[in-house]
Design an enzyme around this catalytic site. Structure first.
Site, short mmCIF file in Angstrom:
data_model
loop_
_atom_site.label_atom_id
_atom_site.label_comp_id
_atom_site.label_asym_id
_atom_site.label_seq_id
_atom_site.Cartn_x
_atom_site.Cartn_y
_atom_site.Cartn_z
N HIS A 171 -3.21 -2.32 0.41
CA HIS A 171 -3.92 -1.26 -0.47
C HIS A 171 -5.14 -2.02 -1.28
O HIS A 171 -5.17 -2.98 -1.59
CB HIS A 171 -3.12 -0.65 -1.56
CG HIS A 171 -2.54 -1.59 -2.34
ND1 HIS A 171 -3.05 -1.56 -3.67
CD2 HIS A 171 -1.20 -2.14 -2.46
CE1 HIS A 171 -2.32 -2.64 -4.62
NE2 HIS A 171 -1.24 -2.73 -3.86
N ASP A 211 -3.41 -8.38 -6.65
CA ASP A 211 -2.45 -7.27 -6.34
C ASP A 211 -3.53 -5.97 -5.92
O ASP A 211 -4.09 -5.37 -6.92
CB ASP A 211 -1.48 -7.00 -7.24
CG ASP A 211 -0.86 -5.84 -6.68
OD1 ASP A 211 -0.75 -5.09 -5.68
OD2 ASP A 211 0.07 -5.24 -7.63
N GLU A 251 -1.78 3.24 -4.03
CA GLU A 251 -0.28 2.63 -4.02
C GLU A 251 0.20 2.28 -5.36
O GLU A 251 1.36 2.58 -5.71
CB GLU A 251 -0.55 1.49 -3.28
CG GLU A 251 0.74 0.50 -2.77
CD GLU A 251 1.27 -0.38 -4.26
OE1 GLU A 251 2.53 -0.74 -4.03
OE2 GLU A 251 0.58 -0.62 -5.21
N GLU A 252 -0.57 2.19 -6.20
CA GLU A 252 -0.55 1.74 -7.56
C GLU A 252 0.11 2.82 -8.44
O GLU A 252 0.88 2.89 -9.49
CB GLU A 252 -1.60 1.26 -8.45
CG GLU A 252 -2.24 -0.10 -8.02
CD GLU A 252 -1.07 -1.27 -8.01
OE1 GLU A 252 -0.14 -0.97 -8.68
OE2 GLU A 252 -1.43 -2.16 -7.85
N HIS A 291 0.12 -8.05 -12.48
CA HIS A 291 -0.59 -6.94 -13.38
C HIS A 291 -0.77 -7.38 -14.61
O HIS A 291 -1.10 -6.70 -15.46
CB HIS A 291 0.59 -5.76 -13.21
CG HIS A 291 0.67 -4.92 -12.11
ND1 HIS A 291 1.01 -3.70 -12.29
CD2 HIS A 291 0.08 -5.10 -11.11
CE1 HIS A 291 0.83 -3.05 -11.02
NE2 HIS A 291 0.38 -3.81 -10.42
#
Length: 372
Positions: A65, A184, A218-219, A319
């Protein structure tokens, strides 16, 4: 790895909070065009690429992603600064001190700023700066313009709903550590692009067609809810692996998730990947993630009839103020290259229906012996 490093840094410097991913998808699409890979975009903006193998169907997919965590302007505060709400799940603690960019509806007009706690000056508030609650209502964005009221900020073109991206500030150290926000999943995207480039540059023979699916939400839970066709028999999601106390994942190796908060991943496919790592001398760890879900969850919830596994390079402080290592990205890419050259695991998987006698054995040793 020179290519992987280059494309990784360029992606990290391209803001892409969920909901504002067009620019980074153009970057990824242009990379695939240079590689000569056929692809198309879905109506919602996900990218589906394909490298042809000896067999067209059933096939397999690698899923990554491009979207990241970020913020959106909730309102303009009385002092002209911005109250923001998060896009994706992360603590306001890790937003404090971040340099940001504020995007207005005018594509040529952006503003820089800093996320600050409401009580940011120790010279004014003393010990109160240490006891202020950690919450999104307790931070604000100070934009780098002369504004002291809502009217002055609105005159700049800033409105509720405008996107705020956290600057990645990527740094690669001489020791190979990659320090940056948004690893990420841009580290995963870089590993996947590197793997597909290797397959193409070396004209490696693939037994089945291989898709690369790049998702854009995706998040916030959308993930791989669309884009995969019904012929995908195996799916590997490449995302960040959690490096933290109580976890086995490491920054330098391949981390194979056995389970996350959604459920265990495919028994046979995870063990095939671990077997490939052992045979090739790729360092690998097994791990289980508690507060985690990837593209796989929405794919399976949407009815994808596919074996699914999750791998990733280890990301410390995910994150937050993230860090990984080039060795981990390389090892993930090498595993993908090896995996794409293997046939589907079982003859059973080449058909969508079969007889009981052909169904794989659950016994671990027997199952490992049956992998093709």
């Amino acid at each position: 790895m020179d290519y992987v490093r280059d494309v990784l840094v360029r992606m990290l410097r391209t803001p892409s909070p969920t909901g504002r991913t067009d620019e980074v998808m153009h970057l990824i699409g242009e990379e695939l065009q240079q590689l000569g890979v056929d692809f198309y975009l879905t109506r919602l903006g996900s990218l589906v690429a394909e490298v042809r193998g000896e067999q067209a169907r059933p096939d397999r997919a690698v899923v990554v992603h491009s979207d990241t965590i970020g913020c959106i302007v909730k309102r303009i505060r009385e002092n002209g600064r911005l109250q923001v709400t998060p896009v994706g799940t992360f603590s306001a603690r890790f937003a404090e001190g971040a340099r940001v960019r504020v995007f207005t509806d005018d594509p040529d007009t952006t503003y820089t700023g800093t996320v600050l706690p409401l009580k940011a000056s120790g010279h004014t508030f003393g010990d109160e700066v240490d006891v202020q609650r950690v919450a999104w209502e307790q931070v604000e964005v100070r934009i780098d313009e002369f504004v002291e009221s809502p009217d002055e900020t609105e005159a700049l073109g800033i409105r509720a709903g405008d996107f705020v991206s956290l600057d990645a500030n990527p740094v690669i150290t001489p020791a190979g550590f990659v320090n940056s926000r948004h690893l990420d999943d841009k580290a995963g995207v870089a590993a996947a692009l590197g793997a597909f480039k290797c397959v193409i540059d070396h004209e490696l023979a693939l037994p089945v067609n291989a898709h690369l699916l790049v998702t854009i939400a995706e998040e916030v839970g959308q993930g791989a809810s669309h884009g995969l066709d019904a012929d995908v028999a195996e799916m590997i999601s490449v995302d960040n692996a959690v490096v933290a106390p109580g976890q086995y994942s490491r920054e330098t190796g391949v981390n194979v998730a056995m389970k996350d908060e959604v459920g265990p991943f495919d028994y046979h496919l995870t063990r095939k990947l671990l077997r490939l790592c052992r045979e090739l001398g790729i360092p690998a760890q097994r791990d289980v993630f508690n507060y985690y879900r990837s593209d796989i969850a929405t794919a399976l919830n949407s009815g994808a009839e596919t074996r699914a596994a999750l791998i990733g390079c280890g990301v410390d402080a995910s994150h937050g103020h993230e860090r990984t290592h080039l060795d981990g990205i390389r090892n993930v890419a090498e595993l993908l290259v090896a995996y794409l050259q293997t046939p589907l695991m079982f003859a059973w998987d080449e058909e969508r229906r079969g007889e009981l006698a052909d169904f794989p054995a659950q016994d671990a040793e027997a199952a490992i012996g049956e992998y093709r």
